[in-house]
Design a protein around this motif. Structure first.
Motif, PDB file in Angstrom:
ATOM      1  N   ARG A  91       0.852  -1.086   0.032  1.00  0.00           N
ATOM      2  CA  ARG A  91       0.402   0.122   0.046  1.00  0.00           C
ATOM      3  C   ARG A  91       0.568   1.462  -0.026  1.00  0.00           C
ATOM      4  NH1 ARG A  91      -3.215  -2.703   3.728  1.00  0.00           N
ATOM      5  NH2 ARG A  91      -5.309  -3.863   2.646  1.00  0.00           N
ATOM      6  N   GLU A  92       1.872   1.484   0.843  1.00  0.00           N
ATOM      7  CA  GLU A  92       2.778   2.131   0.848  1.00  0.00           C
ATOM      8  C   GLU A  92       3.833   2.223  -0.120  1.00  0.00           C
ATOM      9  OE1 GLU A  92       5.354   1.857   4.197  1.00  0.00           O
ATOM     10  OE2 GLU A  92       4.148   1.983   5.003  1.00  0.00           O
ATOM     11  N   ALA A  93       3.507   1.790  -0.881  1.00  0.00           N
ATOM     12  CA  ALA A  93       4.597   2.201  -2.578  1.00  0.00           C
ATOM     13  C   ALA A  93       3.874   2.313  -3.541  1.00  0.00           C
ATOM     14  CB  ALA A  93       4.966   0.121  -3.019  1.00  0.00           C
ATOM     15  N   ALA A  95       0.937   4.024  -2.857  1.00  0.00           N
ATOM     16  CA  ALA A  95       0.849   5.763  -2.339  1.00  0.00           C
ATOM     17  C   ALA A  95       2.055   6.684  -3.426  1.00  0.00           C
ATOM     18  CB  ALA A  95       0.579   5.703  -1.032  1.00  0.00           C
ATOM     19  N   ARG A  96       2.824   5.877  -2.406  1.00  0.00           N
ATOM     20  CA  ARG A  96       4.333   6.870  -3.208  1.00  0.00           C
ATOM     21  C   ARG A  96       4.893   5.887  -4.376  1.00  0.00           C
ATOM     22  NH1 ARG A  96       6.014  11.300   0.413  1.00  0.00           N
ATOM     23  NH2 ARG A  96       7.249  11.330  -2.234  1.00  0.00           N
ATOM     24  N   PRO A  97       5.189   5.777  -5.591  1.00  0.00           N
ATOM     25  CA  PRO A  97       5.505   4.890  -6.823  1.00  0.00           C
ATOM     26  C   PRO A  97       6.963   5.848  -6.984  1.00  0.00           C
ATOM     27  CG  PRO A  97       3.792   6.343  -7.210  1.00  0.00           C
ATOM     28  CD  PRO A  97       3.159   6.909  -6.013  1.00  0.00           C
ATOM     29  N   ASP A  98       6.973   7.002  -6.290  1.00  0.00           N
ATOM     30  CA  ASP A  98       8.521   8.075  -6.461  1.00  0.00           C
ATOM     31  C   ASP A  98       9.593   7.221  -5.337  1.00  0.00           C
ATOM     32  OD1 ASP A  98       6.743   9.336  -4.409  1.00  0.00           O
ATOM     33  OD2 ASP A  98       8.038  10.354  -4.217  1.00  0.00           O
ATOM     34  N   ILE A  99       9.136   5.740  -3.979  1.00  0.00           N
ATOM     35  CA  ILE A  99       9.607   6.305  -3.413  1.00  0.00           C
ATOM     36  C   ILE A  99      10.292   4.318  -3.232  1.00  0.00           C
ATOM     37  CG2 ILE A  99      10.715   5.714  -1.572  1.00  0.00           C
ATOM     38  CD1 ILE A  99       9.205   8.614  -0.526  1.00  0.00           C
ATOM     39  N   GLY A 166      10.887   1.076 -10.019  1.00  0.00           N
ATOM     40  CA  GLY A 166      10.654   1.760  -8.239  1.00  0.00           C
ATOM     41  C   GLY A 166      10.858   0.902  -6.992  1.00  0.00           C
ATOM     42  N   ARG A 389       0.836  -1.380  -9.387  1.00  0.00           N
ATOM     43  CA  ARG A 389       2.039  -0.782  -9.326  1.00  0.00           C
ATOM     44  C   ARG A 389       2.951  -2.191  -9.024  1.00  0.00           C
ATOM     45  NH1 ARG A 389       6.409   0.223  -7.474  1.00  0.00           N
ATOM     46  NH2 ARG A 389       7.627   0.917  -6.228  1.00  0.00           N
TER      47      ARG A 389
END
Length: 502
Positions: A91-93, A95-99, A166, A389
Motif C-alpha cells: 500500500r505504501e509503495a 501511494a508513493r511510487p516515487d519512493i 520503483g 504498482r
C-alpha cells in the motif's frame, strides 16, 4: 493467478445459474470445512517460532554470511501480532511510487544455458518459484512475474529498470541442466550502482529440485539481512513430489498456463498436469494446476460440462488445502472457481491468498472484478492500483485497465471510464469488452458519433453482439441487486449508443 484465468475470448453463451455450487460443496464435504479452511491461523501459529527481529538493517548487505542450507520459511499465518498488516508495504509503495521500498526487487528471467528453447520451461519454472518464495518474505515488495518476463532475453539497464519499476534490487540467474544434475548461478544486483553485491553457484539434483530452490531463496534472504521465522520449509515434505518426471510435467503445465491463452493451450496444460498426476497422484502443484485449467475452461465456456468441471476443480483445491492450508495458489484458484456465481466466497479466498503472498498482482486485480460483481464498485480501485504498482508492464494490463473502466462506468463516472477504456484499447485493441463500455459511456453522455465509432469496432470483433446477450451475460455473473441495478444502466447506455437489441 495466471493469464489463463481471464481469456480475451468471449464465452459462447452466458454463465448458467443452474450450477448449484453451494450444494456441491456441502454434498461432498463436512459443513464446517469452509470455516476450517479459512481459519487456519490458530493451527499454524503454534508451529511458528519467532527469531528476534523480523527485519534487520540492510546497510550491512556487503557482509554476506554463508550457509543456511536445508530449509526455507513460508510465512504461513494470517494477520499475526508481528505483522498485523501484511500488505502495508504494498500500500505504501502504491501511494508513493516515487519512493522504492527498501526490500523492493524483481526476479529477472533466468537464462537457459542449455541453449535449447524446449528447455526454457525449466529455467522459467525456477524463476517463477523463486519469485513466489521471495514474495512471501516479511516486508518484501516483489515485482510480479508478468512484468518481470517482459525483460526476458533483453539487455538490462539497471538504473532505467529501477526507475521504471520503483525498486532497489534485481535477482538474476542462469540454469544449466545435464541429465538429472542442475546447476544455477544466481546474483543480487544493487540497482543504484549496477553492481552485484552477492553471487553464488548452486548444484543440485532434478529429483530434489525444491531443496535447491530453498537453498537459493534462503541465501538471498541472508544477503538481504532478513531474519527468518523458523518454521516449515517453503514446501513441506507433503508438497514435494518425489518423482522427477512428475515435476517435469508439472513445470511444463505451468509454462503453458503462463503463455498466451486459448482453449487449445488450456487443454494442453491440463493434459500435462494429468500426466504428472498419473505418475504422482499426490502432487499438490499439479492438482492446483489442473484445477486452474478446469476453472479457466468453465469460466470461458470452453468446458463441455461447466458444473461438473467446477465440482472437480473445487475437489482438487480442497484436497490441496486440506494438506497445506497455506497454499496461496490453491486459495487463488479456489477464488477463480467461485468468482462467477459465488463472489462473496471468492473474495474470502482472494483475501486468504494475499495474507500468504501479499505481492501477487493478479489476485489484487481479481479482487477488483469481485468487488464490482458484489455491488461494491466504489471499493474496486485500490486493489487494482496495487496490481499495477506490482506489475506495471503485465501482459494483462489491458484487462486490468478495462476493469478500472468498468468500475467507473458502474458509478456513472463516464469521463474516467472513457479514459481507462482508451488505455485498455491502446494496450490491446482486440479486447472487445473495452468497446462495449466505450459505446455505453458515449451513449449515456449523448456523444453519439463517438458511440458509433466504438460500436463499429465492437461489431468488427464480435459481429453477433447484442444488447440482450450482454444483459443475460451480466445477470448470469451475479445476482447482487446493486450490481444488477448498475449493470442495467450500462445496458441502457448501449441502447442509447445504437447497439442492436437482438
Amino acid at each position: 493467478m495466471t493469464n489463463s484465468e481471464f481469456s480475451n475470448e468471449l464465452p459462447d453463451k452466458p454463465a448458467s445459474d443452474d450450477g448449484p455450487l453451494n450444494e456441491t460443496a456441502s454434498d461432498n464435504e463436512p459443513t464446517d470445512k469452509w470455516a476450517s479452511t479459512l481459519n487456519f491461523k490458530g493451527r499454524l501459529r503454534a508451529r511458528l517460532q519467532l527469531i528476534g527481529g523480523a527485519l534487520a538493517s540492510i546497510a550491512a548487505i556487503g557482509a554476506i554470511a554463508g550457509g543456511l542450507v536445508g530449509y526455507w520459511t513460508v510465512w504461513k499465518t494470517l494477520r499475526t501480532d508481528v505483522f498485523p498488516d501484511k500488505q502495508q508495504t504494498q500500500r505504501e509503495a502504491a501511494a508513493r511510487p516515487d519512493i522504492a521500498p527498501r526490500l523492493s526487487l524483481v526476479v529477472l528471467p533466468f537464462a537457459n544455458l542449455n541453449h535449447d528453447p524446449e528447455q526454457d520451461y525449466f529455467a522459467d519454472g525456477i524463476t517463477t518459484d523463486l519469485t513466489t518464495d521471495l514474495a512471501q518474505m516479511p516486508g518484501a515488495f516483489v515485482i510480479g512475474r508478468g512484468t518481470a518476463f517482459t525483460y526476458k532475453n533483453k539487455q538490462i539497464d539497471f538504473r532505467t529498470l529501477g526507475k521504471d519499476l520503483g525498486i532497489r534490487w534485481a535477482v538474476q540467474g542462469a540454469v544449466r541442466r545435464n541429465g538429472d544434475h542442475v546447476r544455477a548461478n544466481v546474483s543480487l544486483t544493487d540497482i543504484a550502482s549496477g553492481r552485484d553485491v552477492w553471487s553464488d553457484r548452486f548444484d543440485g539434483d532434478r529429483t530434489n529440485l525444491a531443496a535447491l530452490q530453498d537453498e537459493i531463496t534462503a541465501r538471498l534472504a541472508r544477503s538481504l539481512n532478513i531474519e527468518l521465522i523458523q518454521a516449515e520449509s517453503r514446501r513441506s515434505e507433503v508438497d514435494r513430489s518425489r518423482n522427477p518426471d512428475a515435476m517435469d510435467f508439472t513445470m511444463r503445465g505451468w509454462a503453458k498456463l503462463y503463455g498466451p491463452q486459448s482453449k487449445i493451450q488450456n487443454d494442453q496444460a491440463k493434459d500435462l498436469f494429468d500426466s504428472a498426476l498419473r505418475l504422482d497422484p499426490d502432487n499438490l502443484e499439479a492438482m492446483v494446476g489442473k484445477a486452474q485449467c478446469l476453472a479457466t475452461g468453465a469460466n470461458n465456456r470452453w468446458s463441455a460440462s461447466v458444473v461438473e468441471d467446477k465440482k472437480q476443480a473445487l475437489d482438487l483445491v480442497d484436497r490441496v488445502l486440506s494438506k497445506n492450508p497455506a497454499s496461496a495458489s490453491a486459495h487463488r484458484t479456489k477464488g477463480a472457481i467461485l468468482l462467477f456465481g459465488h463472489p462473496e466466497e471468492a473474495m474470502a479466498e482472494y483475501d486468504a491468498a494475499l495474507e500468504i503472498d501479499p505481492n501477487n498482482p493478479a489476485v489484487y486485480a481479481a479482487k477488483t472484478i469481485t468487488l464490482i460483481v458484489t455491488g461494491r464498485a466504489r471499493e474496486a480501485f485500490s486493489p487494482l492500483q496495487l496490481a499495477l504498482r506490482l506489475s506495471p508492464r503485465d501482459p494483462l494490463a489491458h484487462l486490468w485497465r478495462y476493469w478500472l473502466c468498468h468500475a467507473h462506468l458502474h458509478l456513472h463516472q463516464y469521463g474516467e471510464s472513457i479514459e481507462e477504456c482508451r488505455r485498455s484499447v491502446n494496450l490491446n485493441n482486440l479486447y472487445f469488452y473495452a468497446y462495449v463500455d466505450l459505446t455505453s459511456a458515449y451513449g449515456a453522455t449523448g456523444q453519439l458519433e463517438q458511440a458509433q465509432q466504438s460500436l463499429t469496432e465492437l461489431n468488427k470483433l464480435r459481429p453477433d453482439f447484442t444488447v440482450q446477450w450482454y444483459r443475460d451475460l451480466g445477470y448470469s455473473i451475479s445476482s447482487n441487486p446493486q450490481f444488477r441495478r448498475e449493470f442495467d444502466d450500462i445496458v441502457d447506455g448501449l441502447r442509447k449508443g445504437g447497439a442492436r437489441e437482438h
